[in-house]
Design an enzyme around this catalytic site. Structure first.
Site, PDB file in Angstrom:
ATOM      1  N   GLU A   1       0.847  -1.190   0.000  1.00  0.00           N
ATOM      2  CA  GLU A   1       0.000   0.000   0.000  1.00  0.00           C
ATOM      3  C   GLU A   1       0.887   1.246   0.000  1.00  0.00           C
ATOM      4  O   GLU A   1       1.955   1.238   0.620  1.00  0.00           O
ATOM      5  CB  GLU A   1      -0.885   0.003   1.249  1.00  0.00           C
ATOM      6  CG  GLU A   1      -1.870  -1.171   1.263  1.00  0.00           C
ATOM      7  CD  GLU A   1      -2.762  -1.197   2.500  1.00  0.00           C
ATOM      8  OE1 GLU A   1      -2.669  -0.277   3.342  1.00  0.00           O
ATOM      9  OE2 GLU A   1      -3.566  -2.140   2.612  1.00  0.00           O
TER      10      GLU A   1
ATOM     11  N   HIS B   1      -7.862   1.335   2.146  1.00  0.00           N
ATOM     12  CA  HIS B   1      -7.636   0.943   3.556  1.00  0.00           C
ATOM     13  C   HIS B   1      -8.320   1.925   4.518  1.00  0.00           C
ATOM     14  O   HIS B   1      -7.680   2.512   5.389  1.00  0.00           O
ATOM     15  CB  HIS B   1      -6.131   0.851   3.871  1.00  0.00           C
ATOM     16  CG  HIS B   1      -5.853  -0.033   5.063  1.00  0.00           C
ATOM     17  ND1 HIS B   1      -4.712  -0.778   5.183  1.00  0.00           N
ATOM     18  CD2 HIS B   1      -6.581  -0.284   6.191  1.00  0.00           C
ATOM     19  CE1 HIS B   1      -4.740  -1.451   6.331  1.00  0.00           C
ATOM     20  NE2 HIS B   1      -5.870  -1.163   6.958  1.00  0.00           N
TER      21      HIS B   1
HETATM   22  P1  NAI Z   1      -9.325 -10.527  16.037  1.00  0.00           P
HETATM   23  O1  NAI Z   1      -7.967 -10.947  16.458  1.00  0.00           O
HETATM   24  O2  NAI Z   1     -10.308 -10.073  17.052  1.00  0.00           O
HETATM   25  O3  NAI Z   1     -10.003 -11.753  15.230  1.00  0.00           O
HETATM   26  C1  NAI Z   1      -9.339 -12.540  14.272  1.00  0.00           C
HETATM   27  C2  NAI Z   1      -9.975 -13.917  14.285  1.00  0.00           C
HETATM   28  O4  NAI Z   1      -9.423 -14.673  13.214  1.00  0.00           O
HETATM   29  C3  NAI Z   1      -9.690 -14.698  15.570  1.00  0.00           C
HETATM   30  O5  NAI Z   1     -10.900 -15.192  16.121  1.00  0.00           O
HETATM   31  C4  NAI Z   1      -8.780 -15.824  15.102  1.00  0.00           C
HETATM   32  O6  NAI Z   1      -8.934 -17.014  15.866  1.00  0.00           O
HETATM   33  C5  NAI Z   1      -9.212 -16.017  13.669  1.00  0.00           C
HETATM   34  N1  NAI Z   1      -8.242 -16.691  12.817  1.00  0.00           N
HETATM   35  C6  NAI Z   1      -6.893 -16.607  12.860  1.00  0.00           C
HETATM   36  N2  NAI Z   1      -6.352 -17.341  11.875  1.00  0.00           N
HETATM   37  C7  NAI Z   1      -7.388 -17.894  11.199  1.00  0.00           C
HETATM   38  C8  NAI Z   1      -7.475 -18.755  10.060  1.00  0.00           C
HETATM   39  N3  NAI Z   1      -6.374 -19.181   9.430  1.00  0.00           N
HETATM   40  N4  NAI Z   1      -8.701 -19.132   9.639  1.00  0.00           N
HETATM   41  C9  NAI Z   1      -9.827 -18.706  10.298  1.00  0.00           C
HETATM   42  N5  NAI Z   1      -9.803 -17.903  11.362  1.00  0.00           N
HETATM   43  C10 NAI Z   1      -8.598 -17.490  11.806  1.00  0.00           C
HETATM   44  O7  NAI Z   1      -9.116  -9.425  14.920  1.00  0.00           O
HETATM   45  P2  NAI Z   1     -10.111  -8.257  14.504  1.00  0.00           P
HETATM   46  O8  NAI Z   1      -9.931  -7.113  15.398  1.00  0.00           O
HETATM   47  O9  NAI Z   1     -11.461  -8.823  14.297  1.00  0.00           O
HETATM   48  O10 NAI Z   1      -9.469  -7.849  13.082  1.00  0.00           O
HETATM   49  C11 NAI Z   1      -9.548  -8.726  11.963  1.00  0.00           C
HETATM   50  C12 NAI Z   1      -8.686  -8.211  10.835  1.00  0.00           C
HETATM   51  O11 NAI Z   1      -9.134  -6.919  10.424  1.00  0.00           O
HETATM   52  C13 NAI Z   1      -7.215  -8.032  11.215  1.00  0.00           C
HETATM   53  O12 NAI Z   1      -6.429  -8.528  10.177  1.00  0.00           O
HETATM   54  C14 NAI Z   1      -7.039  -6.527  11.309  1.00  0.00           C
HETATM   55  O13 NAI Z   1      -5.718  -6.139  10.987  1.00  0.00           O
HETATM   56  C15 NAI Z   1      -8.023  -6.070  10.234  1.00  0.00           C
HETATM   57  N6  NAI Z   1      -8.462  -4.666  10.376  1.00  0.00           N
HETATM   58  C16 NAI Z   1      -8.633  -3.933   9.230  1.00  0.00           C
HETATM   59  C17 NAI Z   1      -9.053  -2.619   9.301  1.00  0.00           C
HETATM   60  C18 NAI Z   1      -9.243  -1.829   8.066  1.00  0.00           C
HETATM   61  O14 NAI Z   1      -9.145  -0.609   8.101  1.00  0.00           O
HETATM   62  N7  NAI Z   1      -9.552  -2.456   6.941  1.00  0.00           N
HETATM   63  C19 NAI Z   1      -9.296  -1.955  10.591  1.00  0.00           C
HETATM   64  C20 NAI Z   1      -9.197  -2.851  11.742  1.00  0.00           C
HETATM   65  C21 NAI Z   1      -8.762  -4.154  11.604  1.00  0.00           C
END
Ligand code: NAI
Length: 408
Positions: free
Chosen positions: A268, A291
């Site tokens: 990015e 993003h």
């Molecule tokens: P979180 O840590 O609360 O949840 C992630 C979930 O994914 C967990 O339950 C975990 O067990 C699961 N997981 C891990 N590896 C996996 C796999 N291989 N297959 C299936 N499930 C798996 O994270 P959160 O806060 O929900 O964020 C999720 C994503 O969103 C992160 O990558 C974060 O960086 C991204 N994000 C993007 C934003 C944006 O502006 N687009 C803003 C905030 C977060």
């Protein structure tokens, strides 16, 4: 060593236009010396600014290197008023006894709302119709346009964002399936699915919410896309490394999916002045956003209040819950006692030496809390009033001590 300062002597510096909710939180807690600045400062100016600062707030652009921590002799805590902490040398912060806090969940709702909006737009074919309208084409037809009501949403990664999305989607009448590698509690009527492949074959909307790990790198490529329904849509607002965008562009060009929305990319631009390139450019059925999933005014407000609140709790009470680089200790209030905070290297003998200080000085310990994390230990001891000054001085000579502080 530091003793409790009057709150108007505690200097708080907030850089990078942190939301004013942070200032409001500090002021409501009695802190009067809060300097909020709108922009970034260069590395040299930062070294000058931090020398007498007790609490420093930054966002993602200020680099806190080991030099900064060495120069910031009075620094007690850093607030990263954002999600990531890559801009901070966390080990150097810990080595100087500086606790670092961030706001990992403040923008959860913002991401979930964007994803839901995208699901609606994609099932109505809006990205393609929008692109055509801009080119002077009139694409008025029902075609494959569908409501999201009654459709199946497949959430991959049922964490904070996945769960929030799940609740909102059910509110709009969607059926929710989710796949997560951890054992997580379903909310509402959401159904866990053991194998990703099963989720892919059953879902009308697939939305990815996994973290960036070696296991999720390239998790979504041609084989996964080929399992999805022909009229399904894919949304990725998680991390850029998760989806193979060449494969996605080829699938969309080949008519394999009804559409895709992408917010995150393998590489990015670092700023709005740099150009952006993606294999999805020119693909009408791809909805591209830069993003911005978590970028809303509400998220900024939440982040301001949340991180300031963590710094205030650490300053007032010693609690390090949710700190990213020091042991996490949740602490009750300490009315009538002096609270001695002792951050040390996690090596054998420190606790025995700490408690020897108290017993040699005849200090009565009213409560004690200990937690370790990797190479660090954090012990908090509540002692009777009047006995903390000598003990604090003696704790300085305990082998392994990094920093001590007393709260009155
Ligand atoms: P979180 O840590 O609360 O949840 C992630 C979930 O994914 C967990 O339950 C975990 O067990 C699961 N997981 C891990 N590896 C996996 C796999 N291989 N297959 C299936 N499930 C798996 O994270 P959160 O806060 O929900 O964020 C999720 C994503 O969103 C992160 O990558 C974060 O960086 C991204 N994000 C993007 C934003 C944006 O502006 N687009 C803003 C905030 C977060």
């Amino acid at each position: 060593m530091s003793v409790s300062l009057a709150k108007d002597k505690i200097k708080v510096l907030l850089l990078e236009g942190i939301h004013k909710t942070a200032v409001e939180a500090f002021e409501a807690a009695g802190y009067r010396n809060v300097d909020r600045r709108s922009g970034t400062v260069d590395a040299r100016e930062l070294l000058d600014l931090v020398h007498d600062v007790h609490f420093l707030g930054i966002r993602s652009r200020t680099q806190l290197t080991a030099d900064v921590f060495a120069a910031a002799e009075r620094l007690v805590g850093v607030g990263a008023f954002c999600i990531g902490t890559n801009q901070i040398d966390l080990a150097a912060a810990a080595a100087h006894g500086v606790a670092v806090f961030n706001a990992p969940f403040s923008n959860t709702r913002s991401v979930a709302e964007l994803v839901l909006a995208e699901a609606i737009l994609l099932l109505r074919g809006v990205p393609e119709k929008n692109a055509k309208a801009h080119r002077g084409e009139w694409a008025k037809s029902v075609g494959t346009s569908r409501e999201i009501r009654g459709k199946t949403l497949g959430i991959v990664g049922y964490g904070n964002i996945g769960k929030q999305l799940s609740v909102l989607a059910e509110g709009l009448g969607m059926r929710v399936l989710f796949h997560d590698t951890a054992d997580v509690l379903p909310l509402g009527n959401a159904q866990p699915v053991l194998h990703l492949d099963e989720l892919l074959t059953k879902s009308d909307v697939v939305s990815l919410h996994v973290p960036d790990t070696p296991q999720t790198h390239g998790l979504f490529a041609a084989p996964q896309i080929s399992l999805m329904k022909e009229d399904a849509v894919l949304i990725n607002a998680s991390r850029g490394s998760v989806v193979d965008l060449e494969a996605l562009a080829a699938a969309l060009d080949g008519g394999m999916l009804a559409g895709a929305a992408v917010d995150v990319y393998p590489t990015e631009p670092k700023s709005n002045d740099e150009p952006f390139a993606s294999p999805l450019q020119g693909v009408d059925r791809a909805l591209l956003t830069p993003h911005i999933g978590g970028s809303t005014i509400e998220a900024q407000q939440n982040i301001g209040a949340e991180v300031a609140g963590k710094l205030i709790r650490y300053s007032d009470n010693g609690s390090t819950m949710t700190a990213v680089n020091v042991p996490e200790v949740a602490l009750p209030p300490h009315p009538g006692a002096h609270r001695i905070l002792h951050l040390h290297r996690n090596v054998p003998g420190v606790m025995a030496a700490v408690n020897r200080v108290f017993s040699d000085l005849g200090v009565n310990v009213e409560a004690q809390f200990l937690q370790t994390r990797g190479e660090l230990g954090y012990v908090v001891t509540d002692v009777g009033r009047g006995s903390s000054a000598e003990a604090l001085a003696a704790l300085q000579s305990v082998h392994g001590t990094i920093r001590t502080r007393v709260l009155y």
